[in-house]
Enzyme design. Sequence first.
Site, PDB file in Angstrom:
ATOM      1  N   ARG A 347       0.822  -1.217   0.000  1.00  0.00           N
ATOM      2  CA  ARG A 347       0.000   0.000   0.000  1.00  0.00           C
ATOM      3  C   ARG A 347       0.851   1.260   0.000  1.00  0.00           C
ATOM      4  O   ARG A 347       0.544   2.230  -0.697  1.00  0.00           O
ATOM      5  CB  ARG A 347      -0.967  -0.013   1.182  1.00  0.00           C
ATOM      6  CG  ARG A 347      -0.421   0.399   2.519  1.00  0.00           C
ATOM      7  CD  ARG A 347      -1.522   0.754   3.498  1.00  0.00           C
ATOM      8  NE  ARG A 347      -2.253  -0.406   3.919  1.00  0.00           N
ATOM      9  CZ  ARG A 347      -1.959  -1.133   5.016  1.00  0.00           C
ATOM     10  NH1 ARG A 347      -0.932  -0.783   5.774  1.00  0.00           N
ATOM     11  NH2 ARG A 347      -2.673  -2.169   5.344  1.00  0.00           N
ATOM     12  N   ASP A 348       1.925   1.255   0.797  1.00  0.00           N
ATOM     13  CA  ASP A 348       2.736   2.469   0.890  1.00  0.00           C
ATOM     14  C   ASP A 348       3.342   2.809  -0.469  1.00  0.00           C
ATOM     15  O   ASP A 348       3.323   3.956  -0.919  1.00  0.00           O
ATOM     16  CB  ASP A 348       3.863   2.288   1.914  1.00  0.00           C
ATOM     17  CG  ASP A 348       3.327   2.209   3.346  1.00  0.00           C
ATOM     18  OD1 ASP A 348       2.176   2.627   3.568  1.00  0.00           O
ATOM     19  OD2 ASP A 348       4.043   1.731   4.228  1.00  0.00           O
ATOM     20  N   ASP A 490      -3.113  -0.269   9.893  1.00  0.00           N
ATOM     21  CA  ASP A 490      -2.502  -1.564  10.241  1.00  0.00           C
ATOM     22  C   ASP A 490      -3.118  -2.176  11.493  1.00  0.00           C
ATOM     23  O   ASP A 490      -3.042  -3.382  11.696  1.00  0.00           O
ATOM     24  CB  ASP A 490      -1.012  -1.345  10.578  1.00  0.00           C
ATOM     25  CG  ASP A 490      -0.160  -1.184   9.350  1.00  0.00           C
ATOM     26  OD1 ASP A 490      -0.458  -1.834   8.345  1.00  0.00           O
ATOM     27  OD2 ASP A 490       0.809  -0.405   9.404  1.00  0.00           O
TER      28      ASP A 490
HETATM   29  C1  NOJ Z   1       2.484   2.796   8.695  1.00  0.00           C
HETATM   30  C2  NOJ Z   1       2.461   1.814   7.575  1.00  0.00           C
HETATM   31  O1  NOJ Z   1       3.684   1.879   6.861  1.00  0.00           O
HETATM   32  C3  NOJ Z   1       1.312   2.107   6.634  1.00  0.00           C
HETATM   33  O2  NOJ Z   1       1.239   1.099   5.668  1.00  0.00           O
HETATM   34  C4  NOJ Z   1      -0.003   2.206   7.367  1.00  0.00           C
HETATM   35  O3  NOJ Z   1      -1.001   2.595   6.445  1.00  0.00           O
HETATM   36  C5  NOJ Z   1       0.085   3.189   8.508  1.00  0.00           C
HETATM   37  N1  NOJ Z   1       1.210   2.839   9.363  1.00  0.00           N
HETATM   38  C6  NOJ Z   1      -1.196   3.203   9.341  1.00  0.00           C
HETATM   39  O4  NOJ Z   1      -1.376   2.036  10.050  1.00  0.00           O
END
Ligand code: NOJ
Length: 796
Positions: A347-348, A490
């Site tokens: 996702r990131d 997460d």
């Molecule tokens: C950090 C994580 O890298 C990301 O993927 C996530 O969306 C956020 N935390 C929020 O949980």
Amino acid sequence: MRYGYFDNEKHEYVIEKVDTPMSWTNYIGTENMVGVFNQTAGGYLFYKSAEHHRITRFRGNAVPADRPGHYVYLRDDETGHYWTISWQPTAKPVECYKARHGLSYSVYSCEYSGIYAEQTLFIPRGADVELWDVKIENRSGRPRRISVFSYAELSWHQIDGDNKNFQCTLYCAGASYSDGVIEQELHYEENGYQFFTADFEPDGFEIERERFTGVWQNENNPEALEKGELEGRTSWQGGNQCAALHKKLSIPEGKEIRLCFMLGEGNRKAALAIRAKFAHAHARDEALAALAAYWREKQSHLRVNTPNAAMNNMLNTWTLYQSEINVKFSRFASFIETGGRTGLGYRDTSQDAMCVVHSNPRKCRERLIQLLKALVSKGYGLHLFDPELFEEKKETGYKNPTIGVVPDKKSMIHGVEDACSDDALWLVSSIAEYIRETGDAGFAKMVLPYADAEAEPDSVYEHCKKILNFSQRMTGSHGVCQGLRADWNDCLNLGGGESAMVSYLFLWALDNFIKLAQFLGKTKDADAYKAIHKKTAKVCHDTLWDGKWYLRGFTKTGRPIGTDADAEGKVHLESNTWAVIAGGDGPERGMRAMDSVEEYLGTPYGLMLNAPAYTVIDDDVGFVTRVYPGLKENGAIFSHPNPWAWIAECILGRGDRAMDLYNRLCPASWNDKCEVRKAEPYSTCQFITGKNHPAFGEAHHPFMTGSGGWSYFAAVQYILGIRPDFDKLIVDPCIPAEWDGFNAVRCFRGGEYRITVLNPKHISKGVAEILVNGKKCDIIPVINKGQICHVEVTLG
Ligand code: NOJ
């Protein structure tokens, strides 16, 4: 309290008080070799992978938080007194020091004992070497005898072994010295070498760590500096290697001496070639200028000039820089992630790749392809994956002697039970964005494999359909998308429960896909997915409104999350912002929801993720209830979703509110209150501690966060309203009513658009007239490569 200031001319942040409340980092390197360093020259260097090809060591989560580093010691050879150019580790009076973080370089300076010195760390473009360019000027009014010593602690390439398996690592690497070059040999590898050299003939050298520091001393007070001599053994097998060279200088009064250390990839032969290349100061100046040119080119794709100076500074330089760093280094190298968790988060990375297509289309495209190859044919992405897994197998040259099991590719392909419900949805919109920016419709036709190699390769376009079909299939009892292992959050682990945020994200992905399908002339698909959109929007409309805001979802037992009846976790930021971004539910609900967001989640530093924070553990909701209130996902001001609120406010036409929210989160806004925010004012942090914690306002985890890219995307595309479309450029701002307008220069498809926005009626949103080169137009067309056009947009 302020610790420094922005030098906008040089695109640097100047740290005048280097004893900052936290370590303030910077990234150097734009290609293979990369370093993460703070304002005291603490940090580490790696080649391509911080996990598998580490060059220097870093002690994670230690006190102080910056050890070791790439240090230059100066020693007064008359008195034996010594210090470092970068304040730490010798820590002489802090007033003598400054540091400047620039775009892919850092400069440390000090004036101490009548000697001014500077150490610039950077990695030239096209070379696999880190240069430590040093200047020493005698300002003491008398001739001086000064010794210069370098010091860096070398690592095994694989940090897993380097951190834990000393019974092996201490016996399989060594170093030698000749021709002015220290060569570290990673004896266990084929061709595993690092080098360290300098542009001068050294007076001494040391290759063994403890012989430099002393067994019961460390880099703060190294024995070698106390002695003033390095008497290294020319070759030593085993132990811990270091890179220390010594030069004795006699500096006449008023004179400056310049020298350079070089830490690089390869063996002694490679070192000699690099030394020949960078021995002349002139070559180093040129290399630094080339680095500056590299960044100027990136900055040139969009330059804004608005009445908000902090915003100009962030968008023109620092947020762009942060977004570029994220698309390149993902989340795996910082002082928090010290390199042991390489890989791309699905996702990131999908989101990072959407935000800087205009300045880095090549890297974004590469990321999109890696993500597409890591898509399972069922339509979900591999949550955390190493892209190398899907590339041609390369020999690493390293064979672990004891643990022979190489994970099989199939074992990396996790099942749907480990899938996150949002991961691949982001990718659909990123692909659409890539094509909007570049006009490269052919990208949609590119055929790529799926992660499960037995599935037939398919076009990018078909990959998108698989993703959408997965979300359509994976709905729960209310018809809302299932939360699965987690959604964007997460710590919200709903499993078969449902996530409102994901249904809204699904709507957004559908909308982007439908527009892409229309652009590609695939009307049948566009119609089919419009029907899915309509159905999903109805489910959302009928089920997710709580009266004053939108629900966050349902647990697997069907209990709603985020209702007025909840004592904790009443209001959540993600679902409310995405309900507005997804559109279609009307401004009335949208405004009401965003008013509730401000009422429950608003703080001077930005919006909290949820409120009230959870104090009662509830595993049906997820791990979020096991995080302390006010920290991270449990009620912190999580930066990443804050720009979603700016977008929502812009969609609702509330430019004053969008800008107010922008200013609250903007790191530069807190430059003079660093005692509160603590983190660097040039980078957005992952989170700021929320109201329910005594450290309210303190920011954590700089640089490596999706808030970099989203801050850029939201501010540029929604507040300033400058966004690419498949066949045109859009300028549709939503700005504070008091603004008279703003200017921007935007490069798009090879043309240059010189944009002026006028706001004579002092409204926030609504385009009354567009002039292109003085002619009234309905749209801003794509112009030819190399052309310049003048665009005047009047709000009214
Ligand atoms: C950090 C994580 O890298 C990301 O993927 C996530 O969306 C956020 N935390 C929020 O949980």
